[in-house]
Every structure is written in structure tokens, then in C-alpha cells.
Design a protein around this motif. Structure first.
Motif, mmCIF file in Angstrom:
data_model
loop_
_atom_site.group_PDB
_atom_site.id
_atom_site.type_symbol
_atom_site.label_atom_id
_atom_site.label_comp_id
_atom_site.label_asym_id
_atom_site.label_seq_id
_atom_site.Cartn_x
_atom_site.Cartn_y
_atom_site.Cartn_z
ATOM 1 N N ALA A 1 0.828 -1.203 0.000
ATOM 2 C CA ALA A 1 0.000 0.000 0.000
ATOM 3 C C ALA A 1 0.866 1.258 0.000
ATOM 4 C CB ALA A 1 -0.909 0.000 1.222
ATOM 5 N N ASP A 2 0.305 2.337 -0.547
ATOM 6 C CA ASP A 2 1.007 3.624 -0.454
ATOM 7 C C ASP A 2 1.093 4.088 0.992
ATOM 8 O OD1 ASP A 2 1.473 4.478 -3.322
ATOM 9 O OD2 ASP A 2 -0.675 4.076 -3.386
ATOM 10 N N LEU A 3 0.041 3.809 1.757
ATOM 11 C CA LEU A 3 0.036 4.187 3.170
ATOM 12 C C LEU A 3 -0.729 3.133 3.957
ATOM 13 C CD1 LEU A 3 0.705 6.359 5.346
ATOM 14 C CD2 LEU A 3 -1.567 7.291 4.931
ATOM 15 N N SER A 4 -0.112 2.643 5.033
ATOM 16 C CA SER A 4 -0.754 1.667 5.911
ATOM 17 C C SER A 4 -0.956 2.298 7.281
ATOM 18 C CB SER A 4 0.094 0.400 6.030
ATOM 19 O OG SER A 4 0.161 -0.270 4.789
ATOM 20 N N PHE A 5 -2.172 2.124 7.820
ATOM 21 C CA PHE A 5 -2.578 2.792 9.061
ATOM 22 C C PHE A 5 -3.038 1.777 10.087
ATOM 23 C CE2 PHE A 5 -6.279 3.960 11.561
ATOM 24 C CZ PHE A 5 -5.843 5.070 12.259
ATOM 25 N N THR A 6 -2.715 2.039 11.366
ATOM 26 C CA THR A 6 -3.261 1.253 12.455
ATOM 27 C C THR A 6 -3.422 2.139 13.682
ATOM 28 O OG1 THR A 6 -3.060 -0.805 13.720
ATOM 29 C CG2 THR A 6 -1.056 0.494 13.425
ATOM 30 N N ASN A 7 -4.214 1.658 14.625
ATOM 31 C CA ASN A 7 -4.321 2.310 15.926
ATOM 32 C C ASN A 7 -3.351 1.619 16.873
ATOM 33 O OD1 ASN A 7 -5.372 3.654 18.308
ATOM 34 N ND2 ASN A 7 -6.461 1.749 18.732
ATOM 35 N N PHE A 8 -2.305 2.335 17.307
ATOM 36 C CA PHE A 8 -1.393 1.776 18.308
ATOM 37 C C PHE A 8 -2.071 1.912 19.661
ATOM 38 C CE2 PHE A 8 2.111 2.726 21.408
ATOM 39 C CZ PHE A 8 2.413 1.394 21.633
ATOM 40 N N GLU A 9 -2.634 0.797 20.133
ATOM 41 C CA GLU A 9 -3.401 0.853 21.368
ATOM 42 C C GLU A 9 -2.484 0.520 22.547
ATOM 43 O OE1 GLU A 9 -7.735 -0.118 23.203
ATOM 44 O OE2 GLU A 9 -7.232 -0.733 21.170
ATOM 45 N N GLY A 10 -1.749 1.526 22.962
ATOM 46 C CA GLY A 10 -0.829 1.328 24.068
ATOM 47 C C GLY A 10 -0.157 2.627 24.442
ATOM 48 N N THR A 11 0.779 2.537 25.331
ATOM 49 C CA THR A 11 1.591 3.681 25.731
ATOM 50 C C THR A 11 3.018 3.201 25.922
ATOM 51 O OG1 THR A 11 1.714 5.536 27.293
ATOM 52 C CG2 THR A 11 1.179 3.392 28.220
ATOM 53 N N ILE A 12 3.975 4.043 25.657
ATOM 54 C CA ILE A 12 5.390 3.672 25.698
ATOM 55 C C ILE A 12 5.987 4.005 27.065
ATOM 56 C CG2 ILE A 12 7.670 4.113 24.725
ATOM 57 C CD1 ILE A 12 5.847 2.487 22.892
ATOM 58 N N LEU A 13 6.645 3.021 27.662
ATOM 59 C CA LEU A 13 7.427 3.262 28.871
ATOM 60 C C LEU A 13 8.813 3.693 28.421
ATOM 61 C CD1 LEU A 13 7.802 3.199 31.928
ATOM 62 C CD2 LEU A 13 8.347 0.754 31.740
ATOM 63 N N GLY A 14 9.044 5.015 28.475
ATOM 64 C CA GLY A 14 10.287 5.558 27.946
ATOM 65 C C GLY A 14 10.989 6.474 28.921
ATOM 66 N N THR A 15 11.665 7.480 28.397
ATOM 67 C CA THR A 15 12.527 8.331 29.222
ATOM 68 C C THR A 15 11.766 9.157 30.248
ATOM 69 O OG1 THR A 15 12.413 10.081 27.538
ATOM 70 C CG2 THR A 15 14.231 8.514 27.374
ATOM 71 N N HIS A 16 10.470 9.385 30.022
ATOM 72 C CA HIS A 16 9.686 10.191 30.960
ATOM 73 C C HIS A 16 9.080 9.359 32.090
ATOM 74 C CE1 HIS A 16 9.893 13.880 28.504
ATOM 75 N NE2 HIS A 16 9.843 13.050 27.472
ATOM 76 N N GLY A 17 9.247 8.037 32.019
ATOM 77 C CA GLY A 17 8.730 7.186 33.087
ATOM 78 C C GLY A 17 7.218 7.141 33.112
ATOM 79 N N GLY A 18 6.659 7.092 34.316
ATOM 80 C CA GLY A 18 5.205 7.046 34.462
ATOM 81 C C GLY A 18 4.790 6.092 35.553
ATOM 82 N N TRP A 19 3.499 6.106 35.866
ATOM 83 C CA TRP A 19 2.941 5.262 36.915
ATOM 84 C C TRP A 19 1.664 4.619 36.398
ATOM 85 C CZ3 TRP A 19 4.884 10.074 37.315
ATOM 86 C CH2 TRP A 19 5.989 10.248 38.148
ATOM 87 N N PRO A 20 1.436 3.319 36.685
ATOM 88 C CA PRO A 20 0.213 2.656 36.225
ATOM 89 C C PRO A 20 -1.031 3.341 36.797
ATOM 90 C CG PRO A 20 1.823 1.039 36.960
ATOM 91 C CD PRO A 20 2.351 2.384 37.371
ATOM 92 N N LEU A 21 -1.972 3.666 35.924
ATOM 93 C CA LEU A 21 -3.214 4.323 36.336
ATOM 94 C C LEU A 21 -4.425 3.413 36.164
ATOM 95 C CD1 LEU A 21 -2.722 7.941 34.941
ATOM 96 C CD2 LEU A 21 -2.252 7.065 37.222
ATOM 97 N N LYS A 22 -4.189 2.110 35.986
ATOM 98 C CA LYS A 22 -5.275 1.148 35.823
ATOM 99 C C LYS A 22 -4.981 -0.095 36.650
ATOM 100 C CE LYS A 22 -7.146 2.170 31.222
ATOM 101 N NZ LYS A 22 -7.224 1.667 29.833
ATOM 102 N N GLY A 23 -6.004 -0.940 36.789
ATOM 103 C CA GLY A 23 -5.857 -2.214 37.467
ATOM 104 C C GLY A 23 -5.407 -3.283 36.497
#
Length: 412
Positions: free
Chosen positions: A37-59
């Protein structure tokens, strides 16, 4: 520019590890299609654990991914990503910033996630194989208010987050059931304070006191049927449509993506609110062309996929008021006479359709709109000054008086 442009569109990619080593034939076939395809699209259903860190907000439904997952998506053949979904905020604002950082580092066309509301509301545009392509992505929840991007104001800083199309679930019940639910609420002493507490961390919903009752996080709506529906926030809708329209005017091919969990009881069926689409146009001929185009697309899909069946039903709900007033100018003339009689300065402002006047005009009763005097329409800050309401009432009363005196109206 090439005459042909091929899009490959997939659903969600909810992956947490590198999948480039999968060698199954079916997966290889999918990769081949995406790469052609000229362009392929998807929904990335997630979040990246990277340099900014983070805390789980779900169970138990929490999820985050290593940045290598994005490398896998790129290698598979995806060039465009929606980042708006219910997992995009699983690590909070830190995860949002890490996801944006890693996605931008890899050059994906992306939308649906931003550092503030201004950024997240814009269409993202790129040139792909000589074709300008725009992407607008939004999430309809349900999700807490704090997962959605917000601009800074005098009381709080900006908040990185998801682009929102607020959808509020409504449980529709008949009159008898509605009165029973309202009686239960009153008998157990469930108050507005209780609703505010149960709605935390969000603000309590705004309700129509005659037609809606809220208990805990459920809103019951008086209806002529039993069912589940949604209320679409008009401000969010207008904001996202403006982004789509702006990109279309820029001659871009626009991909608009909505993620939501307001499903039908049967997951294999589209909920009614999704399958209905409103089309508008100020020009009658162009409006007709749009309708015929939908019918042509339906026929094309049915011909291409004979094992399935797509139906398209078109119903006119309202017409351009101006078109009716050109045929019958008496209502407009009466309105201006009423303004003059009350010494009210005329300010003629074009309005988007969908008003009561537009619906009545479509039924053959030319009905121009005049002011109510309200401010901040369709927002939590909407209000109506009493003085403006009184002036609006005076205009309505004067219209009745002038119409009674008009022989042409009395005996058309």
C-alpha cells in the motif's frame, strides 16, 4: 500526482513486545499487503514506557510497551498511527510524552495524542508518494476527564493527553420505568452531593431535570423505548470537524479515526449512533450530489463484496432556512418589523443548520431564528441573562401581534 493511491487500514495494534520474528504464513501475508500500500494505518493501542517514566493508572487492564514495539510496527509496514485510545494514558502524562517522543523519533504520521489541547486538536499532515495525507484521531471513552489533553489557564498548567470526542452513555427507559427510577432516587435520599462524590474525579454530568436521572455513574433518559444511546458533545464534535474540514480544504486526503468502547450488546453489530452519519451543504445541488455519492459507494461495496450486504438509507432532517425564505419572505419581514417596533438593532449572522427553525423549514414552514441572548452555547459555561431572555420574549410577543394584524398571513 499519481491517479491511484492505495490505503491499507487495520484495527487496533495492542502489542507489548517485538513481533518481527513471527514467521507464520498468515502473518507474512498481512505484512505483504501492508507493504504494497502507499500508506498503511493502524491504531497503536498502548503507551510507551520511555525516558519520561510514568505510573500505572489502571488495574488489571493496564498495559505499556517498550519502544521496540514501534520499530516492529514500522518494519511490518505501518507509516501512520492513531494514538487516541483507552490505553494511551495508562502511564499518565509521562507515558504520553514518552510515546510522542518515540513516535516522532521514528517519523510516523500520527494523531490523537498531544502535549495540550491546541496541539492535539490539529490534523497532522504529511506528503506520502506525492499525495498530501491528513490524520485526525480521537477517543470517545468512556474514560476519566484527566486522560484528555487540556490547555493551561490561570489556575492550572497544561495537561498532555488524548484528543477527546466526549460521548456520554444514556440508558433509555419508558415513562413508567423513568418515574420508578426517579422515585427510588428520592426515597433513598440520593442527592446532588452524592452524585458529585460518585462522579469523582470528574465533575458530575449536566442533566435535563425533566428527562434525565443520574444515580452513581448511570444516566437514565426518558424515552419511548428501552435501549442504550450516547450523547455526543457538540463542542468536541465541532472542534474535530473543524480540523477535518481545514485539512480537506488544504486538498489533503483525510483519515479520521474514532476509538470508543460504547459498544452494542452484540459486539458484532455497530451501535446505532455509529452507523448514522449527518451530511450538510449550503448548496442544494451539492447536497444532492453528496447523497448520490453515498448511494454510489454503497453499490460499489456491495458489488465488490457480494457475500455481504451494506444498506444506505437517506432521510432529510432539515433544509437551509435561506432556501425557504427565498420562496416566502413574510416570516423574515415580520421579524424585522418586530425588531424595529422594539428598537432592537438588527445583526444578521449566518448560522449552522440543525436548529428548530431548520427542521420546521424543511417541513414547509419558513422559520428564521432570532436571538435568545445566551452565551457560550453547548458548554458547561452556557448561561442566559434574564434581561436578554425578556427581550427575546418581547420579540416573540410582537411577532404574534404583527402576524394577527397581517391580513396576508391571516388569509394566505
Amino acid at each position: 500526482m499519481n491517479d491511484r493511491f492505495t490505503l491499507a487500514l487495520t484495527g487496533q495494534s495492542l502489542i507489548k513486545h517485538d513481533i518481527r520474528d513471527i514467521r507464520t504464513p498468515a502473518f507474512q501475508d498481512v505484512q505483504s499487503l501492508l507493504r504494497q500500500a502507499d500508506l498503511s494505518f493502524t491504531n497503536f493501542e498502548g503507551t510507551i514506557l520511555g525516558t519520561h517514566g510514568g505510573w500505572p493508572l489502571k488495574g488489571s487492564f493496564f498495559g505499556c510497551s517498550d519502544p521496540a514495539v514501534l520499530d516492529a510496527l514500522g518494519a511490518i509496514g505501518f507509516q501512520a498511527l492513531s494514538l487516541s485510545n483507552n490505553h494511551a494514558f495508562d502511564l499518565g502524562p509521562s507515558g504520553v510524552l514518552s510515546t510522542l517522543e518515540e513516535v516522532e523519533k521514528r517519523g510516523f504520521l500520527h494523531a490523537g495524542l498531544g502535549r495540550n489541547a491546541r496541539e492535539v486538536s490539529r490534523a497532522r499532515i504529511a506528503t506520502i508518494n506525492q499525495r498530501r495525507v491528513a490524520l485526525v484521531a480521537m477517543d470517545g471513552g468512556p474514560g476519566p476527564d484527566f486522560m484528555y489533553a487540556a490547555d493551561a489557564d490561570e489556575n492550572r498548567p497544561e495537561r498532555p493527553g488524548v484528543n477527546r470526542l466526549r460521548l456520554s452513555q444514556l440508558l433509555e427507559v419508558d415513562d413508567v420505568a423513568f418515574e420508578q427510577i426517579r422515585a427510588v432516587r428520592d426515597k433513598i435520599g440520593y442527592t446532588a452531593i452524592d452524585l458529585a462524590n460518585d462522579s469523582q474525579p470528574d465533575d458530575p454530568p449536566r442533566l435535563d431535570p425533566q428527562a434525565e436521572v443520574a444515580i452513581a455513574r448511570s444516566v437514565f433518559k426518558r424515552s419511548d423505548r428501552y435501549g442504550r444511546g450516547v450523547r455526543i458533545d457538540e463542542v468536541d464534535m465541532a472542534r474535530n470537524l473543524a480540523a477535518i474540514a481545514s485539512a480537506a480544504r488544504d486538498e489533503a486526503l483525510v483519515i479520521a479515526y474514532l476509538h470508543h468502547h460504547h459498544w452494542a450488546s452484540d459486539w458484532y453489530q455497530l451501535p446505532e449512533w455509529v452507523s448514522g452519519v449527518a451530511i450538510r451543504d449550503f448548496d442544494a445541488a451539492e447536497f444532492e450530489r453528496r447523497k448520490q455519492q453515498l448511494l454510489a459507494i454503497t453499490a460499489l461495496v456491495n458489488a465488490h463484496y457480494p457475500s455481504g450486504r451494506v444498506e444506505c438509507r437517506l432521510t432529510d432532517t432539515y433544509h437551509n432556512i435561506g432556501r425557504r425564505l427565498r420562496d416566502d419572505s413574510r416570516p423574515g419581514t415580520l421579524l424585522f418589523q418586530a425588531f424595529d417596533a422594539l428598537a432592537i438593532e438588527q445583526k444578521r449572522i449566518p448560522m449552522r443548520g440543525g436548529t428548530d427553525g431548520a427542521v420546521l423549514s424543511a417541513r414547509g414552514i419558513p422559520t428564521p431564528n432570532f436571538f435568545t441572548g445566551a452565551y457560550n452555547f453547548h458548554s458547561r459555561f452556557e448561561f442566559l441573562p434574564v434581561s436578554a431572555f425578556e427581550k427575546s420574549f418581547e420579540v416573540a410577543a410582537m411577532l404574534c401581534k404583527l402576524a394577527a394584524q397581517d391580513e396576508a398571513l391571516a388569509h394566505p
